[in-house]
Design an enzyme around this catalytic site. Structure first.
Site, PDB file in Angstrom:
ATOM      1  CE  LYS A   1      50.075  42.224  23.351  1.00 17.32           C
ATOM      2  NZ  LYS A   1      50.222  41.178  24.358  1.00 17.32           N
TER       3      LYS A   1
ATOM      4  NE  ARG B   1      57.700  35.306  35.204  1.00 23.27           N
ATOM      5  CZ  ARG B   1      57.049  36.169  34.492  1.00 23.27           C
ATOM      6  NH1 ARG B   1      56.093  35.775  33.706  1.00 23.27           N
ATOM      7  NH2 ARG B   1      57.362  37.434  34.529  1.00 23.27           N
TER       8      ARG B   1
ATOM      9  CG  LEU C   1      42.882  44.957  19.329  1.00 21.08           C
ATOM     10  CD1 LEU C   1      44.072  44.230  19.887  1.00 21.08           C
ATOM     11  CD2 LEU C   1      42.580  44.435  17.925  1.00 21.08           C
TER      12      LEU C   1
ATOM     13  CG  ASN D   1      44.199  47.383  26.212  1.00 21.19           C
ATOM     14  OD1 ASN D   1      43.793  47.849  27.276  1.00 21.19           O
ATOM     15  ND2 ASN D   1      44.750  46.189  26.139  1.00 21.19           N
TER      16      ASN D   1
ATOM     17  CG  ASP E   1      55.707  30.030  33.270  1.00 24.04           C
ATOM     18  OD1 ASP E   1      54.978  31.033  33.262  1.00 24.04           O
ATOM     19  OD2 ASP E   1      56.727  29.925  32.535  1.00 24.04           O
TER      20      ASP E   1
ATOM     21  CB  CYS F   1      48.123  45.922  26.867  1.00 22.72           C
ATOM     22  SG  CYS F   1      48.103  44.469  27.899  1.00 22.72           S
TER      23      CYS F   1
ATOM     24  CB  ALA G   1      45.339  48.513  35.087  1.00 19.29           C
TER      25      ALA G   1
ATOM     26  CB  THR H   1      47.046  41.020  26.544  1.00 20.18           C
ATOM     27  OG1 THR H   1      47.120  40.887  27.936  1.00 20.18           O
ATOM     28  CG2 THR H   1      46.495  42.338  26.169  1.00 20.18           C
TER      29      THR H   1
HETATM   30  C1  UDX Z   1      46.255  48.478  30.481  1.00 22.97           C
HETATM   31  C2  UDX Z   1      44.722  48.561  30.605  1.00 22.97           C
HETATM   32  O1  UDX Z   1      44.386  49.635  31.507  1.00 22.97           O
HETATM   33  C3  UDX Z   1      44.151  47.251  31.110  1.00 22.97           C
HETATM   34  O2  UDX Z   1      42.724  47.307  31.120  1.00 22.97           O
HETATM   35  C4  UDX Z   1      44.604  46.120  30.179  1.00 22.97           C
HETATM   36  O3  UDX Z   1      44.145  44.881  30.679  1.00 22.97           O
HETATM   37  C5  UDX Z   1      46.123  46.099  30.074  1.00 22.97           C
HETATM   38  O4  UDX Z   1      46.601  47.376  29.638  1.00 22.97           O
HETATM   39  P1  UDX Z   1      48.301  48.614  32.159  1.00 22.97           P
HETATM   40  O5  UDX Z   1      49.165  48.516  30.945  1.00 22.97           O
HETATM   41  O6  UDX Z   1      48.615  47.759  33.334  1.00 22.97           O
HETATM   42  O7  UDX Z   1      46.775  48.287  31.786  1.00 22.97           O
HETATM   43  O8  UDX Z   1      48.369  50.117  32.686  1.00 22.97           O
HETATM   44  P2  UDX Z   1      47.466  51.437  32.612  1.00 22.97           P
HETATM   45  O9  UDX Z   1      47.121  51.835  33.985  1.00 22.97           O
HETATM   46  O10 UDX Z   1      46.349  51.314  31.659  1.00 22.97           O
HETATM   47  O11 UDX Z   1      48.517  52.503  32.082  1.00 22.97           O
HETATM   48  C6  UDX Z   1      49.127  52.367  30.812  1.00 22.97           C
HETATM   49  C7  UDX Z   1      50.088  53.501  30.563  1.00 22.97           C
HETATM   50  O12 UDX Z   1      49.403  54.730  30.365  1.00 22.97           O
HETATM   51  C8  UDX Z   1      51.077  53.747  31.717  1.00 22.97           C
HETATM   52  O13 UDX Z   1      52.349  53.994  31.186  1.00 22.97           O
HETATM   53  C9  UDX Z   1      50.516  54.968  32.411  1.00 22.97           C
HETATM   54  O14 UDX Z   1      51.491  55.722  33.098  1.00 22.97           O
HETATM   55  C10 UDX Z   1      49.932  55.730  31.237  1.00 22.97           C
HETATM   56  N1  UDX Z   1      48.848  56.642  31.630  1.00 22.97           N
HETATM   57  C11 UDX Z   1      47.665  56.154  32.080  1.00 22.97           C
HETATM   58  C12 UDX Z   1      49.046  58.010  31.526  1.00 22.97           C
HETATM   59  O15 UDX Z   1      50.117  58.471  31.107  1.00 22.97           O
HETATM   60  N2  UDX Z   1      48.016  58.841  31.862  1.00 22.97           N
HETATM   61  C13 UDX Z   1      46.825  58.385  32.325  1.00 22.97           C
HETATM   62  O16 UDX Z   1      45.937  59.225  32.612  1.00 22.97           O
HETATM   63  C14 UDX Z   1      46.645  57.001  32.440  1.00 22.97           C
HETATM   64  P1  ADP Z   2      51.462  38.480  30.632  1.00 20.54           P
HETATM   65  O1  ADP Z   2      51.713  39.940  30.978  1.00 20.54           O
HETATM   66  O2  ADP Z   2      50.572  38.315  29.432  1.00 20.54           O
HETATM   67  O3  ADP Z   2      51.031  37.671  31.816  1.00 20.54           O
HETATM   68  P2  ADP Z   2      54.158  37.396  30.941  1.00 20.54           P
HETATM   69  O4  ADP Z   2      55.310  37.433  29.993  1.00 20.54           O
HETATM   70  O5  ADP Z   2      54.264  38.103  32.255  1.00 20.54           O
HETATM   71  O6  ADP Z   2      52.894  37.891  30.109  1.00 20.54           O
HETATM   72  O7  ADP Z   2      53.804  35.869  31.284  1.00 20.54           O
HETATM   73  C1  ADP Z   2      53.625  34.864  30.350  1.00 20.54           C
HETATM   74  C2  ADP Z   2      54.188  33.559  30.933  1.00 20.54           C
HETATM   75  O8  ADP Z   2      53.810  32.478  30.063  1.00 20.54           O
HETATM   76  C3  ADP Z   2      55.713  33.502  31.050  1.00 20.54           C
HETATM   77  O9  ADP Z   2      56.083  33.246  32.387  1.00 20.54           O
HETATM   78  C4  ADP Z   2      56.138  32.347  30.096  1.00 20.54           C
HETATM   79  O10 ADP Z   2      57.231  31.600  30.584  1.00 20.54           O
HETATM   80  C5  ADP Z   2      54.860  31.512  30.087  1.00 20.54           C
HETATM   81  N1  ADP Z   2      54.732  30.621  28.908  1.00 20.54           N
HETATM   82  C6  ADP Z   2      54.889  30.946  27.609  1.00 20.54           C
HETATM   83  N2  ADP Z   2      54.649  29.882  26.818  1.00 20.54           N
HETATM   84  C7  ADP Z   2      54.327  28.834  27.641  1.00 20.54           C
HETATM   85  C8  ADP Z   2      53.969  27.460  27.433  1.00 20.54           C
HETATM   86  N3  ADP Z   2      53.880  26.958  26.205  1.00 20.54           N
HETATM   87  N4  ADP Z   2      53.718  26.675  28.504  1.00 20.54           N
HETATM   88  C9  ADP Z   2      53.790  27.215  29.764  1.00 20.54           C
HETATM   89  N5  ADP Z   2      54.109  28.492  30.022  1.00 20.54           N
HETATM   90  C10 ADP Z   2      54.381  29.308  28.988  1.00 20.54           C
END
Ligand code: UDX
Ligand code: ADP
Length: 475
Positions: free
Chosen positions: A286, A42, A228, A231, A37, A283, A175, A135
């Site tokens: 976005k 980190r 995409l 999600n 990283d 995710c 998740a 993602t």
């Molecule tokens: C999501 C996808 O589930 C995962 O597959 C992908 O790789 C990344 O995005 P994550 O963002 O970690 O994962 O959380 P998730 O458990 O999906 O919940 C997303 C949001 O929806 C949270 O804020 C959660 O509280 C909300 N949620 C989820 C609800 O409000 N109700 C539900 O029934 C489920």
């Molecule tokens: P995700 O949820 O997708 O894992 P994060 O923001 O938690 O996203 O993590 C992404 C990581 O990638 C960060 O710690 C950031 O510093 C690192 N990063 C971004 N660009 C580079 C790069 N060019 N080389 C190495 N690490 C990087």
């Protein structure tokens, strides 16, 4: 031509890279996994001897790290060394929504992906499989491919003409909060690409712990698009049930009963039907914004406005919660103290990206309330960042309009408050001791439960006024 994978490098030690590489290292003890990283802090945190303070809180993660770290799993800032030694490189860097320029507010910013691709083009040696894990927005693989092809065909980066890259898309479906179990027991593993040998090499890695029938393959573009759309569909279900929560309140129905009844239809299914304060996480928003951007680019206006509504409902849900709280507290919350229980976007994570708590807290602060915020895992500096424009008060004994304090516990947060607002579904909020808490609060004492997790009967018996999402007026 066969690939032999002895060393893996993962660029990006975040919520995706860290847990994913921990599980790969755990399941493939003969492979050396190096996570790199650009952020030295980190990496320092990942290497910390204190396993309770890893940069990512994820149940089960520290147990794996205890077994693998410094055995075949390493965290490092030496990007050049680990890229140059790797047979397979995962890209797990962040891809936030662009804040300016073309596509601002919708398209993802690929600058970190591009930087990673440039680093790979510069330092990699020989045949290297590059796996896109972040993602990310659709067609990123094309960007990576074209950077690697362009740079590796130039003499500057490929003097001996020995570099060759194979690009694969292997989207992450984990998740947060359940990352380790999602990774060790995935519903499916998707590998997209156009080189059969490279695909089967990555497949072989997963076969160490995943059944073959769960590993599916496709072309690059279909793989990226699937991520995409998965999600977008999940987010759409949350917005759908949240929209119905409002209807339930207006018509005195119970959202839990409705969710249960529709979820028992096997065509609908029981998951992702829990009404709440709106979806958060890095995710969903976005990815839907990317989908909207792509549809607009292809002139599919009806499709893009269909998906836009998923975001509209999500914002509306947060705003209507702010209004309801204000209305219930006699139409004004200025100077009133509200205990915020949960700041992460859901339970079991310390992540606050797009957390509904941010917008809701800002709305309450805008109305002049004083917030006492408690979350079991979110660090105070993160909350300071998220609520940047509002003053943080340390060790306060009285209320300060439009500002906030951090609390160490539920009891601490509710002291002299007018209301408690449950925003994340942490386990400890299910078992609140209402009798003790009501004595610490000002009357009339309110509970606003946006996650439907409290024991309504007990709360009411203890003297609380209660508003629970999707359940109408329950005073
Ligand atoms: C999501 C996808 O589930 C995962 O597959 C992908 O790789 C990344 O995005 P994550 O963002 O970690 O994962 O959380 P998730 O458990 O999906 O919940 C997303 C949001 O929806 C949270 O804020 C959660 O509280 C909300 N949620 C989820 C609800 O409000 N109700 C539900 O029934 C489920
Ligand atoms: P995700 O949820 O997708 O894992 P994060 O923001 O938690 O996203 O993590 C992404 C990581 O990638 C960060 O710690 C950031 O510093 C690192 N990063 C971004 N660009 C580079 C790069 N060019 N080389 C190495 N690490 C990087």
């Amino acid at each position: 031509m066969k690939f032999l994978i002895e060393k893996i490098c993962c660029i990006g030690a975040g919520y995706v890279g860290g847990p994913t590489m921990a599980v790969i290292a755990h399941k493939c003890p003969d492979i050396e996994v190096n996570v790199v990283d650009i952020n030295p802090l980190r990496i320092q945190e990942w290497n910390s001897p204190d396993f309770d303070n890893l940069p990512v809180f994820e149940p089960g993660l520290s147990d794996i790290l205890k077994k693998c770290r410094n055995r075949n799993l390493f965290f490092s800032i030496d990007i050049e060394k680990h890229i140059s030694e790797a047979d397979m490189i995962f890209i797990s860097v962040n891809t936030p929504t662009k804040t300016r320029g073309i596509g601002a507010g919708q398209a993802s910013d690929l600058k970190w992906i591009e930087a990673s691709a440039r680093q790979i083009a510069k330092y990699a040696k020989g045949k290297t499989i590059v796996v896109e894990k972040s993602t990310l927005p659709v067609k990123t693989a094309e960007v990576i491919k074209s950077i690697l092809q362009t740079l590796s065909s130039s003499n500057k980066y490929n003097k001996q003409n020995s570099k060759k890259f194979y690009i694969l898309s292997n989207p992450e479906f984990l998740a947060e909060g359940t990352a380790i179990s999602d990774l060790t027991n995935p519903d499916r593993v998707l590998i997209g690409g156009d080189d059969e040998e490279a695909i089967s090499c990555l497949k072989k890695l997963y076969l160490n712990w995943v059944n073959e029938e769960k590993i599916i393959t496709s072309d690059l573009w279909s793989s990226e698009l699937s991520k995409l759309i998965a999600n977008a569909f999940l987010a759409q279900r949350v917005s759908s049930i949240n929209s119905i929560s409002a209807l339930c309140e207006s018509t005195q129905a119970n959202i839990n009963d409705v969710s249960k009844a529709i979820g028992m239809d096997s065509r609908i299914g029981e998951y992702f039907l829990r009404a709440g304060p709106g979806f958060g996480g890095s995710c969903f928003k976005k990815d839907i914004l990317n989908l909207i951007y792509i549809c607009n680019n292809y002139g599919l206006d009806e499709v893009s406005s269909y998906w836009e509504k998923v975001l509209t409902i999500n914002d509306w849900q947060k705003n209507r919660i702010i209004k309801i709280i204000s209305e219930k507290l006699f139409g004004t919350i200025s100077g009133k103290k509200i205990a915020i229980l949960g700041f992460a976007f859901k339970a079991n994570t310390n992540d606050t990206r797009e957390s509904p708590a941010i917008q809701i807290c800002k709305g309450l602060l805008d109305e002049g309330s004083f917030l006492s915020i408690y979350d079991p895992k979110v660090h105070i500096n993160q909350i300071k960042n998220d609520l940047a424009t509002f003053p943080y008060i340390e060790n306060s004994s009285s209320n300060h309009s439009a500002s906030w304090e951090s609390a160490e516990s539920i009891e601490d947060a509710v002291q002299n408050s007018d209301a408690m607002l449950i925003l994340s579904d942490w386990e400890e909020f299910y078992n609140i001791n209402y009798k003790i808490l009501i004595n610490k609060m000002r009357g009339p004492s309110w509970i606003f439960d946006t996650r439907n997790i409290i024991n309504l009967d007990e709360a009411k018996k203890s003297g609380f006024n209660v508003w629970a999402l999707g359940k109408g007026n329950l005073i």
